[in-house]
Design an enzyme around this catalytic site. Structure first.
Site, PDB file in Angstrom:
ATOM      1  N   TYR A   3      -3.969   3.673  -7.481  1.00  0.00           N
ATOM      2  CA  TYR A   3      -5.219   3.915  -8.214  1.00  0.00           C
ATOM      3  C   TYR A   3      -6.374   4.222  -7.271  1.00  0.00           C
ATOM      4  O   TYR A   3      -6.676   3.460  -6.359  1.00  0.00           O
ATOM      5  CB  TYR A   3      -5.553   2.681  -9.050  1.00  0.00           C
ATOM      6  CG  TYR A   3      -6.894   2.723  -9.735  1.00  0.00           C
ATOM      7  CD1 TYR A   3      -7.218   3.754 -10.618  1.00  0.00           C
ATOM      8  CD2 TYR A   3      -7.836   1.713  -9.512  1.00  0.00           C
ATOM      9  CE1 TYR A   3      -8.444   3.785 -11.253  1.00  0.00           C
ATOM     10  CE2 TYR A   3      -9.065   1.727 -10.153  1.00  0.00           C
ATOM     11  CZ  TYR A   3      -9.361   2.771 -11.012  1.00  0.00           C
ATOM     12  OH  TYR A   3     -10.581   2.800 -11.640  1.00  0.00           O
ATOM     13  N   ARG A   4      -7.028   5.374  -7.515  1.00  0.00           N
ATOM     14  CA  ARG A   4      -8.218   5.785  -6.769  1.00  0.00           C
ATOM     15  C   ARG A   4      -9.304   6.128  -7.786  1.00  0.00           C
ATOM     16  O   ARG A   4      -9.233   7.160  -8.452  1.00  0.00           O
ATOM     17  CB  ARG A   4      -7.910   6.993  -5.879  1.00  0.00           C
ATOM     18  CG  ARG A   4      -6.860   6.726  -4.813  1.00  0.00           C
ATOM     19  CD  ARG A   4      -7.324   5.704  -3.789  1.00  0.00           C
ATOM     20  NE  ARG A   4      -6.329   5.442  -2.761  1.00  0.00           N
ATOM     21  CZ  ARG A   4      -5.419   4.470  -2.797  1.00  0.00           C
ATOM     22  NH1 ARG A   4      -5.392   3.655  -3.851  1.00  0.00           N
ATOM     23  NH2 ARG A   4      -4.554   4.299  -1.831  1.00  0.00           N
ATOM     24  N   ASN A  47       3.368  12.007   2.197  1.00  0.00           N
ATOM     25  CA  ASN A  47       3.672  11.036   3.256  1.00  0.00           C
ATOM     26  C   ASN A  47       4.993  10.326   2.967  1.00  0.00           C
ATOM     27  O   ASN A  47       5.837  10.158   3.854  1.00  0.00           O
ATOM     28  CB  ASN A  47       2.551  10.003   3.369  1.00  0.00           C
ATOM     29  CG  ASN A  47       1.191  10.626   3.573  1.00  0.00           C
ATOM     30  OD1 ASN A  47       1.072  11.772   3.993  1.00  0.00           O
ATOM     31  ND2 ASN A  47       0.146   9.875   3.261  1.00  0.00           N
ATOM     32  N   ASP A  59       2.451   4.333   1.790  1.00  0.00           N
ATOM     33  CA  ASP A  59       3.296   5.508   1.551  1.00  0.00           C
ATOM     34  C   ASP A  59       4.569   5.444   2.385  1.00  0.00           C
ATOM     35  O   ASP A  59       5.657   5.790   1.906  1.00  0.00           O
ATOM     36  CB  ASP A  59       2.533   6.789   1.887  1.00  0.00           C
ATOM     37  CG  ASP A  59       1.234   6.921   1.120  1.00  0.00           C
ATOM     38  OD1 ASP A  59       1.147   6.409  -0.007  1.00  0.00           O
ATOM     39  OD2 ASP A  59       0.287   7.537   1.667  1.00  0.00           O
ATOM     40  N   TRP A  67     -12.549  16.773   0.191  1.00  0.00           N
ATOM     41  CA  TRP A  67     -12.991  18.060  -0.364  1.00  0.00           C
ATOM     42  C   TRP A  67     -11.779  18.637  -1.102  1.00  0.00           C
ATOM     43  O   TRP A  67     -10.914  19.253  -0.515  1.00  0.00           O
ATOM     44  CB  TRP A  67     -13.422  19.008   0.743  1.00  0.00           C
ATOM     45  CG  TRP A  67     -14.578  18.520   1.567  1.00  0.00           C
ATOM     46  CD1 TRP A  67     -15.897  18.832   1.393  1.00  0.00           C
ATOM     47  CD2 TRP A  67     -14.518  17.679   2.733  1.00  0.00           C
ATOM     48  NE1 TRP A  67     -16.673  18.223   2.362  1.00  0.00           N
ATOM     49  CE2 TRP A  67     -15.850  17.506   3.201  1.00  0.00           C
ATOM     50  CE3 TRP A  67     -13.488  17.028   3.428  1.00  0.00           C
ATOM     51  CZ2 TRP A  67     -16.168  16.731   4.306  1.00  0.00           C
ATOM     52  CZ3 TRP A  67     -13.795  16.259   4.520  1.00  0.00           C
ATOM     53  CH2 TRP A  67     -15.121  16.114   4.956  1.00  0.00           C
TER      54      TRP A  67
END
Length: 305
Positions: A165-166, A32, A256, A101
């Site tokens: 952070y994820r 992005n 982004d 996914w």
């Protein structure tokens, strides 16, 4: 040094659901940002997205999509038998949540070949990567990225990093802290988001985030905070820059696009404060569209407004 390269994952994006009908596109956090850097720089300025592709029909479409929009892929590998990751955007009002996914996505192998990665980054003016880039990789490939970025930096490239952070991407919080801290140590321009830094490091305020990142040796820091002012920290000053107003319909890609606007403004020679103002305008326009990638023409109009 010339050109821009970002490292990360290009995913299939499902957005704008109308009942059971979804719109398919391509997106991903560093992609992005690359999209908006491409939109906001001269067409002759080289822009590359460094990832890994599968050899399935969707991967072929990914590569065509990037090429048709002026984004090249340098020495990104093609992994036989692999395919892209996928995510779907679910909206509550304008606020988004994601279902992923991606466990066997081709992009998880983007740094398996350190020589190819180094070639892709050679001679770049700006190199951009994120915590999501690091989170999807194996420990060895994470180190390959850090080595490649560090070597490019020693050769004169400027490194831009957003920790992004994820939690679901990481083995545990301790690993995330260590890897992301290591990434900040090889960074010239940091573009963190305060809620992410608060969640991982426990920073109480954006100023705390800036102070911690400055302690790693980073000299240019912009702490994003949603619709709150962004905090700009350089060796000379600390300034808060108010966000631009928007009629948001989908906040996907807000940070982004801000990053892309900021990088493009700095590439154009604008100072950090002015660059943040331009970045806010771009992000405000982007959230008025569904999906992460707003039309490039709309981003350009906002950037110049």
């Amino acid at each position: 040094m010339s050109g821009f390269a970002a490292i990360g994952e290009c995913m299939i994006e499902l957005s704008g659901a109308q009942g059971d009908q979804w719109r398919m596109g391509f997106a991903g956090d560093t992609l992005n940002t690359t999209w908006y850097v491409r939109a906001l720089t001269d067409p002759d300025f080289a822009v590359d997205y460094i990832t890994a592709f599968g050899d399935d029909p969707f991967s072929v479409k990914q590569r065509s999509f990037l090429r048709e929009n002026g984004i090249h892929t340098a020495h990104s590998p093609v992994i036989v038998g692999a395919r892209p990751g996928l995510y779907a955007i679910t909206l509550t009002g304008a606020e988004r949540s994601f279902t992923y996914w991606r466990n066997d996505a081709a992009a998880r192998h983007l740094a398996d070949d350190p020589e190819a990665l180094a070639k892709s980054l050679d001679g770049r003016q700006i190199i951009y990567f994120s915590g999501i880039t690091m989170g999807i990789l194996s420990p060895r490939s994470r180190q390959n990225v850090l080595n490649a970025v560090s070597n490019a930096r020693r050769q004169g490239s400027r490194i831009v990093f957003d920790a992004n952070y994820r939690p679901r991407l990481w083995e545990n919080i301790e690993t995330a802290k260590q890897v992301l801290s290591n990434a900040f140590h090889v960074t010239d321009i940091a573009l963190p988001t305060f809620p992410d830094e608060n969640a991982l490091f426990g920073d109480a305020t954006p100023a705390d985030t800036a102070n911690r990142i400055a302690s790693y040796g980073v000299r240019e820091i912009v702490v994003k905070d949603g619709t709150e002012p962004a905090l700009v920290v350089t060796p000379d000053a600390r300034t808060k820059v108010p966000a631009s107003r928007a009629k948001a319909v989908d906040t996907t890609g807000a940070g982004d696009s801000f990053n892309g606007g900021y990088i493009a403004a700095r590439l154009a020679g604008l100072d950090p404060i002015t660059a943040v103002g331009r970045a806010h305008k771009v992000a405000a326009r982007v959230v008025e569209f569904h999906g992460a990638l707003a039309p490039m023409d709309e981003a350009r109009k906002a950037f110049k407004a």
